[in-house]
Design a protein around this motif. Sequence first.
Motif, PDB file in Angstrom:
ATOM      1  N   GLU A  57       3.588 -13.023   0.275  1.00 10.50           N
ATOM      2  CA  GLU A  57       4.663 -13.423  -0.641  1.00 10.50           C
ATOM      3  C   GLU A  57       5.610 -12.256  -0.897  1.00 10.50           C
ATOM      4  N   GLU A  58       5.037 -11.054  -1.013  1.00  7.86           N
ATOM      5  CA  GLU A  58       5.864  -9.863  -1.235  1.00  7.86           C
ATOM      6  C   GLU A  58       6.532  -9.386   0.050  1.00  7.86           C
ATOM      7  N   ASN A  59       5.960  -9.772   1.187  1.00  8.08           N
ATOM      8  CA  ASN A  59       6.473  -9.335   2.487  1.00  8.08           C
ATOM      9  C   ASN A  59       6.673 -10.553   3.383  1.00  8.08           C
ATOM     10  N   ALA A 321       0.605  -3.125   9.775  1.00  9.59           N
ATOM     11  CA  ALA A 321      -0.831  -3.130   9.456  1.00  9.59           C
ATOM     12  C   ALA A 321      -1.137  -2.074   8.395  1.00  9.59           C
ATOM     13  N   LYS A 322      -0.543  -0.893   8.537  1.00 11.06           N
ATOM     14  CA  LYS A 322      -0.732   0.153   7.541  1.00 11.06           C
ATOM     15  C   LYS A 322      -0.106  -0.246   6.199  1.00 11.06           C
ATOM     16  N   LYS A 323       0.963  -0.992   6.275  1.00 15.93           N
ATOM     17  CA  LYS A 323       1.603  -1.455   5.040  1.00 15.93           C
ATOM     18  C   LYS A 323       0.651  -2.346   4.249  1.00 15.93           C
ATOM     19  N   ILE A 328      -3.315  -2.930  -0.351  1.00 18.36           N
ATOM     20  CA  ILE A 328      -4.633  -3.164  -0.960  1.00 18.36           C
ATOM     21  C   ILE A 328      -5.221  -1.891  -1.561  1.00 18.36           C
ATOM     22  N   ALA A 329      -4.611  -0.728  -1.247  1.00 17.61           N
ATOM     23  CA  ALA A 329      -5.066   0.529  -1.848  1.00 17.61           C
ATOM     24  C   ALA A 329      -4.423   0.779  -3.209  1.00 17.61           C
ATOM     25  N   GLN A 330      -3.437  -0.043  -3.599  1.00 19.78           N
ATOM     26  CA  GLN A 330      -2.856   0.074  -4.932  1.00 19.78           C
ATOM     27  C   GLN A 330      -3.944  -0.204  -5.970  1.00 19.78           C
TER      28      GLN A 330
END
Length: 415
Positions: A57-59, A321-323, A328-330
Amino acid sequence: MKKRMVLIALSLSFTFLLAACGNNASGDGEVKLTLMSTATNQEDQKIFKEIVADFEEENPNIDIEDSYPTDGYEEMARVKMAADDMPDLFDTHGWAKTRYAEYTEDLSDMEWTANLDEAMKSLLTDDSGKLHAFPINQALDGLTYNKNVLDEYGVEPPETFDEFMKALETIKEKSKGEVIPFWLGGSDKSQFGQYFDQFATPLLITSPSNSHGDALLDGSFDWSSYTFLPEKLKEMNEKELLNKDAVTAQTTQAAELLAQNKVAFTMMSGSIGREVTALNPEVQIGTMPVPAIHEDDQPSWIGGERFTLAVSKNSEHKEEAKKFIEYIAQPEVAKKFAEGTSLPDALTNVDAENYFADFYSQYEGTRIEPYFDRAYLPSGMWDPMGATGQELVSGAMSPKQVSEKMSEEYERLVK
């Protein structure tokens, strides 16, 4: 003839257009990522899907095709590794530095690594400094149990294997067979794998008088020492301490049975507690370390990383993929992931509430041992470990044959 040439030209143009778009992208600029996870519980898969949907949704230019092969994960991963065609994002499930090392992109330059738990960092970083995967959560595995059932029948969480067997027999007797003492969803052979893998640690590693770690690593281990575990599993089955459908039962049945107070102990973990309590708020699910087997030993947790995500070294969309991993690291997303899977988070800047927090606190100070197969067995042993359990309970194998099969597989895979 002219018409035919026009059609051929159009066909070639269309083919070229598809090729230009790439295998993982659509014509409108949308990037398609593939994600493969070992999540098996419905609640674990649910939280994955929710977070994937939030990210999409954000991307809106990134579409993630997520899959959960459950019992077929390792086989599917082996096929993809052989074809050098790993998903853009995939779970290394304890084998980041070994089995999957040549297929992973180095993540050590990402910002979230500054907050990575040191225990997880050592498990996922090799000697060259390459960080192979992002740990979604940490595992503390043992036995999961229905606290209501144990309280009703006056059973304390067992600290030894003998106490465990006695607890199972007490529950069967006092419930007059209405409660399944030890439930396994064995259509997924990893359920049997969990039994053997977790109890192999107290049987073969942590007891000072029965420690075979060196022998397992140098290839001199006598696999007859393993026979205790299939013997006890067979005994449980013959005494009707297991569910009658242990070989065919689906793991998805566990929550409903626990919510109905029809099961005492299971090998399920993670989000099973939340799932059960959502079905029946009156039921509390507990967790406990793996009981000791030898007299000179103590209970222990079996731990390490549970769910991870690595970026494929050959991905055509590493940036995207890193994005997703950055997303998920937030802290707020990592917290949601940890709470959704009912397991401790792996980042120091995250403070997640955990369903089993009181039980973890109760056993504070209990040692944490690595998964037996990850530390002492060659890659590929997990599959026969689970499969031999299925064959044992179905009557196709004897306990001695289970150990012989494990020995054969060890010799084959260690080369």
